[in-house]
Design an enzyme around this catalytic site. Structure first.
Site, PDB file in Angstrom:
ATOM      1  N   PHE A 187     -17.196 -26.417 -30.698  1.00  0.00           N
ATOM      2  CA  PHE A 187     -16.394 -25.404 -30.005  1.00  0.00           C
ATOM      3  C   PHE A 187     -14.921 -25.788 -29.954  1.00  0.00           C
ATOM      4  CE2 PHE A 187     -20.627 -25.675 -27.833  1.00  0.00           C
ATOM      5  CZ  PHE A 187     -21.222 -24.715 -28.609  1.00  0.00           C
TER       6      PHE A 187
ATOM      7  N   GLY B  21     -24.152 -26.944 -35.729  1.00  0.00           N
ATOM      8  CA  GLY B  21     -25.162 -26.124 -35.075  1.00  0.00           C
ATOM      9  C   GLY B  21     -25.074 -24.680 -35.539  1.00  0.00           C
TER      10      GLY B  21
ATOM     11  N   GLY C 222     -15.320 -22.210 -41.941  1.00  0.00           N
ATOM     12  CA  GLY C 222     -16.291 -23.046 -42.633  1.00  0.00           C
ATOM     13  C   GLY C 222     -17.155 -22.297 -43.633  1.00  0.00           C
ATOM     14  N   ALA C 223     -17.745 -21.215 -43.209  1.00  0.00           N
ATOM     15  CA  ALA C 223     -18.725 -20.526 -44.062  1.00  0.00           C
ATOM     16  C   ALA C 223     -18.062 -19.974 -45.319  1.00  0.00           C
ATOM     17  CB  ALA C 223     -19.405 -19.410 -43.277  1.00  0.00           C
TER      18      ALA C 223
ATOM     19  N   GLN D 238     -24.604 -16.643 -34.011  1.00  0.00           N
ATOM     20  CA  GLN D 238     -23.233 -17.030 -33.681  1.00  0.00           C
ATOM     21  C   GLN D 238     -22.523 -15.943 -32.906  1.00  0.00           C
ATOM     22  OE1 GLN D 238     -20.690 -19.574 -35.856  1.00  0.00           O
ATOM     23  NE2 GLN D 238     -21.852 -19.156 -37.692  1.00  0.00           N
TER      24      GLN D 238
ATOM     25  N   GLY E 173     -17.803 -16.999 -36.507  1.00  0.00           N
ATOM     26  CA  GLY E 173     -18.196 -17.839 -35.372  1.00  0.00           C
ATOM     27  C   GLY E 173     -17.434 -17.517 -34.105  1.00  0.00           C
ATOM     28  N   GLU E 174     -16.157 -17.188 -34.248  1.00  0.00           N
ATOM     29  CA  GLU E 174     -15.338 -16.944 -33.067  1.00  0.00           C
ATOM     30  C   GLU E 174     -15.063 -15.460 -32.826  1.00  0.00           C
ATOM     31  OE1 GLU E 174     -12.497 -20.778 -32.962  1.00  0.00           O
ATOM     32  OE2 GLU E 174     -12.984 -19.946 -34.879  1.00  0.00           O
TER      33      GLU E 174
HETATM   34 MO1  MOS Z   1     -12.816 -23.760 -33.200  1.00  0.00          MO
HETATM   35  S1  MOS Z   1     -12.015 -23.710 -31.310  1.00  0.00           S
HETATM   36  O1  MOS Z   1     -11.390 -23.575 -34.146  1.00  0.00           O
HETATM   37  O2  MOS Z   1     -13.559 -25.236 -33.474  1.00  0.00           O
END
Ligand code: MOS
Length: 734
Positions: free
Chosen positions: A236, A463, A505-506, A634, A700-701
C-alpha cells in the site's frame, strides 16, 4: 488465457503457510533478533545514552546506538527517486520525530531483545517542535514539484474572473487526517552476511529501490547485495522503500557477522513508516444554472517533513476530471516535525477526490440536479489542461452503467427524507479517475527443452496477483498451458523492474513479459523455417499460431518442445522491456487514465447517528483486464479503503509531543467484515492501445479514487448534514 479469472497460482502456498515472508525466511543457522528502541521525544537530541544494563541482560549480543553504529552513506540528493537513496540509521544524536530509532538491541531471542530494549536509558535535550498542522498552516510554501514529478500549480484561463461572475458558486474547505498504510505483514527484514556479501530478505514493493538504498547506506558494491522478497503481505505504498528495520538488520548482521532479523511492531509502524499527509483542501466550483462548470479550483495545503519533502499529488486527478474553461490547481506544504510523508494507497488522488467529488455533490444539490447528470454534463472532449486527447476515456459509460445497476433512479432526491425503521437512508455517488503510469520494466522468459517456460523479473507480488497475471501473459504469449509456466519474482538477481507501486505493475511487467515471449516466438520461427526436420520448414510463418504447446502454420504444426529440444537443448531465453512513460510518445500525445463511478447506500441511525454502509457498487474501466478475479479483488479492496477514508481512518497526533496516540489497530479504525455487507466491482472491458501493447492499465488504486466521496455524499443524502472534516464520525452528525 489473458483475462480469465484464474485462481492465484501462489494461493495454495499462501493459505497453507508455505510461502515464506521476509521474517520467516530461514537461511541456515539460528538468526539473532533485533528490537528497535524509539525516541520518546518529538524533537531534540540525545545527551546521554546508557546501554550497560541492556548489554548485561540475558541473551543480549549487542546494543547499537549512534556511538557505535558503523559509518553509513548519506542520502545523495542527485539520485532523482528518493526511495533509491541511502537511509542511514542511528547516524547522529539528533531526534527529528517521535519514535525515531535511538538504539537497536540484538539478542538470541525476540523476547530477550524486547525485554532488554526497556533497559536502555536515554536522556534528551528537548527542543520545541512543530506538531500542530492547524497552528502552522500559514507557514505553507510551494514545493518545486509534487509526487510523481507532477507540476505544483496549474492554471488555465482566468479563474478569478470566471468564478466571480458564475451563476452558482461552491467554495468549501475539506480536511483529511493523517493516514497510515498498515499492511498485515509489518516492515521486516532478515539480513544474512556471507563474508563481504549480504543477502537481505526484506518486505519491499520495489527490489531495485531496496537494493540501491542498501548499497548507498552500507557503502557496499551493489554486486555484493542480494535482495530477496518472493512473498509480501501487502504494501500500500509503505514498502516502496525499505525503512529503518532493514538498515538496522543489515548493519547489525554485518557488525556481528551473523544473521539478524528485525521487524517493526504494529505500534512502530505508526512511527517509522511514512504516512499520508493531513490536508486542508479548498475547492471552488463556479457553474451556470445548466450545471456547466465555468471555473474550477482545487487548492491543497498539506503536511511535509522538513527533512524529506513529500507532496501528495492531491489536485492532480482534478486536472483531467471535468471540463471548465477557467481553472487552477495548487499544492502547498507545511513543515512539521513528524515522521515523513510517503505514498499511501493512491497518494493524493484518494484525498483529492474525496474533496472534489464532495464539492460536486454540493453543486448538484444547490442546482437541484442529478449528480450523475451533472458529471455527464461536464465530461471533457479533450484533457482540459493539457489539451491532448484522452486515450480510452469511458467515464460516461461507467456512470450510466453504475446508475442502472445500482438503481440510482430510486434515490431519495430530498436529503433526510427516507426512513427505514430507525435508519435514515441515503444514496451517494462519485466519479473515479486516476492517471496511468508507465515505468521501465524488464523481464526474462526462458523456454526449456521440455516445453516449460520460466519467467524471471525482480518484479514483486504484494498480494495483488502478479505471479498469476504474468503466468497468464506468458502462457498466452507462448501458447502454453498455464501450468507449464513458472514465474520467479522478487530477487535482485533477476532483470530489473520498477516493482509494484502506483498501479504500474501489471501493465508494465505484463508488457515486458509479452515482449520477451514475442522475441522468443521470432527466434523459434526462424529456426523452424530453416530446419529441414521441422514440418514448418520453408513455410511463410507470418501467420503462425502458438497454441496448446505447438506452433501451427496452416495445417502444418510442430510441438514447441521438439523444436526447442532440437535447436536449444539447453533451453532458450529472451528479454523484454517496457520503456518509461517519459520515453513513450503516447504518454505525451494522449491523456492516459483509468475511470469509474462509485455508488453507495448508507443508513444513519436517527438517534445515535451510527453510520452503516448498506451497499456499494463500483463500475470501472482500465483497458484490458489481465485476470478478472484479481482485478475485481483489487477494486473491491480499493473501494473499502474509500469507505475507510470516509468513516474510519484517522491517525491522531498529540500536538504536545508529536506522537501518534491511537497507534494500533484497536484504536486506528479500519473497516472489518461486518462494516462491509455488500460491495461489488464491475469492470467494463476495453483495450487501451495507447497505454501499451497489451491494452492493459493499472487498477490497484483506481478503486479508492472517489469511493470515499460516494459514501460521504450518501451520508449527506441520508441526513442533510454535510461533514467536510474527514472521517465522518457520528459526533460530527449529532
Ligand atoms: Mo502505491 S501508494 O503507489 O504503492
Amino acid at each position: 488465457m489473458i483475462g480469465q479469472a484464474l485462481n492465484r497460482v501462489d494461493g495454495q502456498l499462501k493459505v497453507s503457510g508455505r510461502a515464506p515472508y521476509a521474517y520467516e525466511q530461514w537461511d541456515g543457522g539460528q538468526p539473532l533478533y533485533g528490537f528497535i528502541v524509539g525516541a520518546t521525544i518529538g524533537k531534540g537530541r540525545i545527551t546521554r545514552i546508557d546501554t550497560e544494563a541492556a548489554e548485561r541482560a540475558p541473551g543480549v549480543r549487542m546494543v547499537m546506538t549512534h556511538h557505535n553504529a558503523p559509518a553509513q552513506g548519506a542520502p545523495d540528493l542527485s539520485v532523482p527517486a528518493e526511495y533509491w537513496r541511502a537511509y542511514p540509521a542511528l547516524a547522529d544524536p539528533d531526534v527529528h520525530h517521535y519514535g525515531e530509532p535511538v538504539a537497536l538491541v540484538v539478542a538470541t531471542t525476540f523476547e530477550q531483545a524486547r525485554a532488554a530494549a526497556r533497559l536502555v536509558e536515554v536522556a534528551y535535550a528537548e527542543e520545541p517542535g512543530r506538531f500542530d498542522f492547524a497552528a502552522h498552516e500559514d507557514e505553507a510554501y510551494a514545493p518545486e514539484a509534487v509526487n510523481a514529478g507532477l507540476p505544483t500549480d496549474t492554471a488555465v484561463g482566468d479563474f478569478d474572473a470566471a468564478f466571480e461572475t458564475a451563476a452558482v458558486r461552491i467554495d468549501q474547505r475539506y480536511t483529511t487526517p493523517y493516514v497510515f498504510s498498515q499492511p498485515m505483514e509489518p516492515q521486516a527484514c532478515l539480513a544474512v552476511p556471507q563474508g563481504e556479501h549480504l543477502t537481505v530478505y526484506a518486505s519491499c514493493q520495489i527490489v531495485d529501490s531496496a537494493h540501491s538504498s542498501l548499497a548507498a547506506t552500507l557503502q557496499l558494491d551493489g554486486e555484493r547485495i542480494h535482495v530477496v522478497t518472493p512473498y509480501i503481505g501487502g504494501g500500500f505504498g509503505s514498502k516502496l522503500r525499505v525503512h529503518q528495520e532493514t538498515t538496522l538488520a543489515a548493519l547489525a548482521a554485518r557488525t556481528l557477522g551473523l544473521p539478524v532479523k528485525v521487524a517493526q511492531t504494529r505500534q512502530q509502524i505508526f512511527e517509522l513508516v511514512g504516512l499520508r499527509p493531513t490536508s486542508d483542501q479548498r475547492v471552488r466550483l463556479g457553474a451556470g444554472r445548466d450545471g456547466r462548470l465555468v471555473a474550477l479550483a482545487h487548492e491543497v495545503t498539506m503536511f511535509t517533513s522538513p527533512r524529506i519533502e513529500y507532496a501528495e499529488q492531491s489536485a492532480a486527478t482534478t486536472r483531467p476530471l471535468y471540463a471548465a474553461p477557467n481553472r487552477l490547481t495548487r499544492h502547498r506544504l507545511v513543515p512539521l516535525d513528524l515522521p515523513r510523508g510517503e505514498d499511501v494507497r493512491a497518494p493524493g488522488e484518494a484525498p483529492g477526490m474525496l474533496a472534489v467529488e464532495s464539492a460536486m455533490d454540493e453543486l448538484a444539490h444547490v442546482l437541484g440536479m442529478d449528480p450523475v447528470e451533472l458529471r455527464i454534463r461536464n465530461e471533457p472532449e479533450v484533457d482540459p489542461e493539457r489539451g491532448v486527447p484522452f486515450s480510452d476515456r469511458r467515464t460516461v459509460d461507467c456512470l450510466r452503467e453504475g446508475a442502472r445497476r445500482f438503481g440510482w433512479e430510486q434515490r431519495p432526491t430530498t436529503p433526510g427524507s427516507r426512513r427505514d425503521g430507525r435508519w435514515l437512508v441515503g444514496y451517494g455517488m462519485s466519479a473515479a479517475i486516476r492517471g496511468h503510469f508507465q515505468l521501465p520494466m524488464r523481464a526474462r522468459v526462458r523456454l526449456e527443452a521440455d516445453g516449460t517456460a520460466v519467467v524471471q523479473s525482480d518484479m514483486t507480488d504484494i498480494g495483488t496477483g502478479t505471479y498469476t497475471i504474468l503466468s497468464q501473459v506468458a502462457a498466452d504469449g507462448l501458447g502454453l498451458p498455464v501450468d507449464r509456466v513458472r514465474v520467479d519474482l522478487g530477487s535482485s538477481e533477476f532483470p530489473t523492474s520498477s516493482g509494484s507501486g502506483g498501479s504500474w505493475g501489471a501493465g508494465g511487467a505484463g508488457t515486458a513479459v509479452h515482449r520477451a515471449c514475442q522475441a522468443l516466438r521470432e527466434m523459434l520461427l526462424e529456426a523452424a523455417r530453416g530446419d529441414t526436420r521441422s514440418p514448418l520448414h520453408g513455410l511463410n510463418t507470418a501467420e503462425a499460431v502458438f497454441a496448446d504447446g505447438s506452433v501451427r502454420v496452416g495445417s502444418a504444426s510442430e510441438e514447441l518442445r521438439e523444436l526447442v529440444a532440437r535447436h536449444h537443448p539447453e533451453g532458450v531465453e529472451a528479454e523484454g522491456e517496457t520503456q518509461s512513460m517519459a520515453d513513450d510518445p503516447n504518454y505525451k500525445e494522449y491523456s492516459i487514465n483509468t475511470y469509474g463511478a462509485h455508488f453507495a447506500e448508507v443508513g444513519v441511525d436517527a438517534d445515535t447517528a451510527e453510520i452503516r454502509l448498506r451497499r456499494m457498487l463500483g463500475v470501472f474501466t482500465a483497458g484490458r483486464v489481465l485476470n478478472a478475479k484479481t482485478a475485481r479483488s483489487q477494486l473491491i479492496g480499493g473501494m473499502i479503503w474509500g469507505l475507510s477514508a470516509a468513516l474510519d481512518e484517522d491517525a491522531v497526533v498529540d500536538t504536545r509531543s508529536g506522537a501518534f496516540v491511537n497507534r494500533d489497530l484497536a484504536h486506528y479504525l479500519v473497516p472489518v467484515h461486518a462494516d462491509v455487507p455488500d460491495v461489488d466491482a464491475v469492470i467494463i472491458e476495453s483495450f487501451d492501445d495507447k497505454a501499451n501493447v497489451l491494452g492493459a492499465k493499472g487498477l490497484g488504486e483506481l478503486g479508492i479514487c472517489g469511493a470515499g466521496a460516494s459514501v460521504a455524499n450518501a451520508v449527506f443524502n441520508a441526513t442533510g448534514i454535510r461533514v467536510r472534516d474527514f472521517p465522518i464520525t457520528l459526533d460530527k452528525l449529532l
